[in-house]
Design a protein around this motif. Sequence first.
Motif, mmCIF file in Angstrom:
data_model
loop_
_atom_site.group_PDB
_atom_site.id
_atom_site.type_symbol
_atom_site.label_atom_id
_atom_site.label_comp_id
_atom_site.label_asym_id
_atom_site.label_seq_id
_atom_site.Cartn_x
_atom_site.Cartn_y
_atom_site.Cartn_z
ATOM 1 N N ARG A 122 0.828 -1.202 0.000
ATOM 2 C CA ARG A 122 0.000 0.000 0.000
ATOM 3 C C ARG A 122 0.865 1.256 0.000
ATOM 4 O O ARG A 122 2.098 1.206 0.055
ATOM 5 N N THR A 123 0.210 2.417 -0.035
ATOM 6 C CA THR A 123 0.913 3.695 -0.019
ATOM 7 C C THR A 123 1.339 4.053 1.407
ATOM 8 O O THR A 123 0.866 3.465 2.390
ATOM 9 N N GLY A 142 4.646 -8.524 12.670
ATOM 10 C CA GLY A 142 5.563 -9.512 12.117
ATOM 11 C C GLY A 142 6.635 -8.876 11.256
ATOM 12 O O GLY A 142 6.823 -7.654 11.235
ATOM 13 N N PRO A 143 7.338 -9.699 10.477
ATOM 14 C CA PRO A 143 8.436 -9.208 9.625
ATOM 15 C C PRO A 143 7.895 -8.534 8.365
ATOM 16 O O PRO A 143 7.896 -9.129 7.280
ATOM 17 N N VAL A 144 7.418 -7.315 8.513
ATOM 18 C CA VAL A 144 6.751 -6.598 7.417
ATOM 19 C C VAL A 144 7.702 -5.560 6.831
ATOM 20 O O VAL A 144 8.325 -4.784 7.562
ATOM 21 N N LEU A 145 7.790 -5.538 5.500
ATOM 22 C CA LEU A 145 8.537 -4.521 4.772
ATOM 23 C C LEU A 145 7.580 -3.777 3.851
ATOM 24 O O LEU A 145 6.601 -4.352 3.366
ATOM 25 N N THR A 146 7.865 -2.516 3.619
ATOM 26 C CA THR A 146 7.130 -1.814 2.568
ATOM 27 C C THR A 146 7.651 -2.315 1.217
ATOM 28 O O THR A 146 8.718 -2.943 1.133
ATOM 29 N N LYS A 147 6.914 -2.037 0.177
ATOM 30 C CA LYS A 147 7.339 -2.487 -1.151
ATOM 31 C C LYS A 147 8.680 -1.861 -1.531
ATOM 32 O O LYS A 147 9.537 -2.522 -2.143
ATOM 33 N N CYS A 194 2.293 -11.095 0.250
ATOM 34 C CA CYS A 194 1.949 -9.702 -0.052
ATOM 35 C C CYS A 194 0.528 -9.397 0.405
ATOM 36 O O CYS A 194 -0.348 -10.263 0.355
ATOM 37 N N TYR A 195 0.303 -8.154 0.824
ATOM 38 C CA TYR A 195 -1.056 -7.752 1.194
ATOM 39 C C TYR A 195 -1.270 -6.281 0.889
ATOM 40 O O TYR A 195 -0.322 -5.499 0.765
ATOM 41 N N CYS A 196 -2.543 -5.902 0.741
ATOM 42 C CA CYS A 196 -2.939 -4.500 0.591
ATOM 43 C C CYS A 196 -4.252 -4.324 1.349
ATOM 44 O O CYS A 196 -4.372 -4.839 2.462
#
Length: 262
Positions: A121-122, A133-138, A155-157
């Motif tokens: 997402r933006t 959790g282990p989340v990165l931005t794109k 991936c999620y949005c």
Amino acid sequence: VFYALSSSSRGNRGKPEDLASQLKLVATLSKYSMLALPLYKPLQHRPSICRRKQARQSTITRAMSINSNSNAAKFEQVKDMYSKNKASAFPDVPDMSCEEVASVVLQGKGSSEPLIIIDTRTQEEQQVSMLPGPVLTKEEFEQKQEEFMHHKVVCYCTIGMRSGLFAKRLREQGFSAYNLDGSILGWTHHNYPLLEKDRRTETRRVHVYGKQWALQAEGYESVAFQVPLLRLAYGFVLQQAQSIARPVWNAFQTGPQQDAQK
């Protein structure tokens, strides 16, 4: 007598002198004159009061019915929208359920491959909340994506469209990429926690595009975009163009360095 008087008064609104004379006549002639004065005014408005009470009760009944089924109805709508997007845009991208992801990031269960989660997402949406959790931005992922070639990438949005397209592109590049089934809206319907972008503070707020996507579970608060949709669409197209052009630019930069080393 009182009912007839109240009914006739509806045709005489705006003529208080006529109503006063009628009331005086009834009060004089009726042996119930002591009751006539206090009862006349409520009876005058009784039909409209009854209608308002009936309308209010009907509204309350409908609201209770909607609230009792809203979670299930919203979740069904999320699943329906996601399945339609998947069938039309990325049918070959495998899903990973919210339960599977939660078992790793919340319960600490092991996985056959290291797990990394990509928020597609933006920045405005990410400021409201993100998955734990282990989340990165794109953008963070694309800067060092070679490191995650042997990871399971989820991936999620908001509801799964943007993340599905991104996962599709990653699979074409050789990544083991999956799309989170229902994305962040589906996550809320399992009552899983969300974190603010500082990754420490838990929140119940979730960003959505607008009313059409306000399908979060009960107990979560939706936050919508404050910018026009045209500007949002422009930002999305620009984001996609940058993600496509970045690998080409990186290859262009590394080419001269490899030649110099040779």
